[in-house]
Write an enzyme that holds these catalytic residues in place. Structure first.
Site, mmCIF file in Angstrom:
data_model
loop_
_atom_site.group_PDB
_atom_site.id
_atom_site.type_symbol
_atom_site.label_atom_id
_atom_site.label_comp_id
_atom_site.label_asym_id
_atom_site.label_seq_id
_atom_site.Cartn_x
_atom_site.Cartn_y
_atom_site.Cartn_z
ATOM 1 N N CYS A 116 0.857 -1.188 0.000
ATOM 2 C CA CYS A 116 0.000 0.000 0.000
ATOM 3 C C CYS A 116 0.895 1.241 0.000
ATOM 4 O O CYS A 116 1.557 1.503 -0.992
ATOM 5 C CB CYS A 116 -0.986 -0.014 1.165
ATOM 6 N N SER A 117 0.926 1.994 1.109
ATOM 7 C CA SER A 117 1.762 3.197 1.097
ATOM 8 C C SER A 117 2.284 3.497 2.496
ATOM 9 O O SER A 117 2.390 4.655 2.882
ATOM 10 C CB SER A 117 0.969 4.384 0.553
ATOM 11 N N CYS A 118 2.608 2.476 3.292
ATOM 12 C CA CYS A 118 3.138 2.679 4.640
ATOM 13 C C CYS A 118 4.398 3.546 4.563
ATOM 14 O O CYS A 118 5.242 3.368 3.681
ATOM 15 C CB CYS A 118 3.477 1.339 5.288
#
Lengths: 208, 102
Positions: A116-118
């Site tokens: 995702c975009s951690c």
């Protein structure tokens, strides 16, 4: 431009993006309106939370890097437990478990979240759009040297490139190497060399 | 916290494709790596995603993979690697033998 304010080139209007809301946009609006209607939060609190998130930038991370460059004992604690070391500097990491990965003489680190975009938002702010894009996320684990090259970062052949994929509960920050020619610099001066992209690992701090 | 693996242990990621919210990336499934560190215990995201409590918490590890074991024809140095967080229930012992090592 002439005094009359006229100019001759065309302005093709860009279409507005005001189609119907997506599934998740509609859900967000519905939940937010319900919470406000039931008195759980106020519209002002929602606005202030968004403002606070938008206001986070890379300055905190740069302070941490500058301290690590200046204080070897702090650096050791930072590498052992990133969140605890940041708390020493008064930085609230919230629930984030920070892992700091140190670049070595012939070791380059770069971070990604392929799922995702951690991203370590508490330290370096909101992630740039490219960090969230599928192209970066899928390619940097598979051909990191090519991706780094597209950022203008050529890693020598005899260095190791290590990619850190934030797949679960840890968040990562790269600790770059202190540039040559900065002996005697204050922490504030050093922090000025540390950019967001250095801490993601797609570039290196520029020597003065 | 009881952990099944320690830093330096060779582990294989399960080759499994269950439905649901899984935080084990496809590109490491079935691959062999080495435990880099134990991160602690965290509630199971596969349960949390469905509003269950995620208990019991599961040990989470960082596993180091050689790039060449992940991508056939990897263009880069033999030492290049990827480190990924993987929950214990996705890992099995891989034994001491080097597989396709560098």
């Amino acid at each position: 431009m002439s005094d009359t304010g006229q100019h001759s080139h065309d302005h093709t209007p860009r279409p507005d993006q005001d189609g119907p809301p997506s599934y998740y946009q509609a859900m967000e609006t519905a939940v937010r309106e319900l919470l406000i209607e039931r008195g759980v939060v106020t519209a002002e609190e929602v606005r202030a939370a968004v403002e606070a998130m938008d206001a986070r930038g890379p300055a905190q991370g740069a302070r941490v890097v500058a301290r690590a460059w200046s204080d070897p004992a702090f650096k050791a604690r930072l590498l052992k437990d990133g969140s605890a070391a940041c708390a020493e500097l008064g930085i609230d990491m919230g629930p984030t478990h920070l892992v700091v990965v140190e670049n070595g003489e012939k070791l380059h680190n770069v971070i990604v979240c392929t799922l995702c975009s951690c991203y370590p938002r508490f330290l370096i702010g909101l992630p740039p759009d490219w960090y969230k894009a599928r192209a970066y996320r899928s390619r940097v684990v598979r051909e990191p040297r090519a991706v780094l090259g597209e950022f203008g970062t050529e890693i020598p052949d005899d260095w190791e490139v290590r990619v850190h994929d934030s797949t679960a509960d840890m968040r990562y920050m790269v600790l770059p190497r202190r540039p040559e020619g900065t002996e005697g610099w204050s922490e504030a001066q050093l922090a000025g060399l540390v950019t967001r992209d250095c801490m993601i690992g797609v570039t290196l701090p520029k020597a003065p | 916290m009881t952990t099944r693996f320690a830093p330096g242990d060779r582990v294989r990621v399960r080759w499994a494709h269950p439905p649901g919210h899984i935080r084990t990336p496809y590109y490491v499934r079935g691959k062999t790596g080495v435990i880099e560190r134990v991160c602690g215990s965290f509630r199971n995201p596969e349960e949390l995603a469905y509003a269950r409590d995620g208990q019991p918490a599961r040990p989470l590890y960082r596993v180091h993979f050689d790039q060449r074991t992940l991508w056939p024809g990897y263009q880069g140095r033999a030492k290049d690697g990827v480190e990924v967080e993987i929950f214990e229930h996705w890992l099995e012992p891989a034994g001491a033998a080097k597989e396709g090592g560098t």
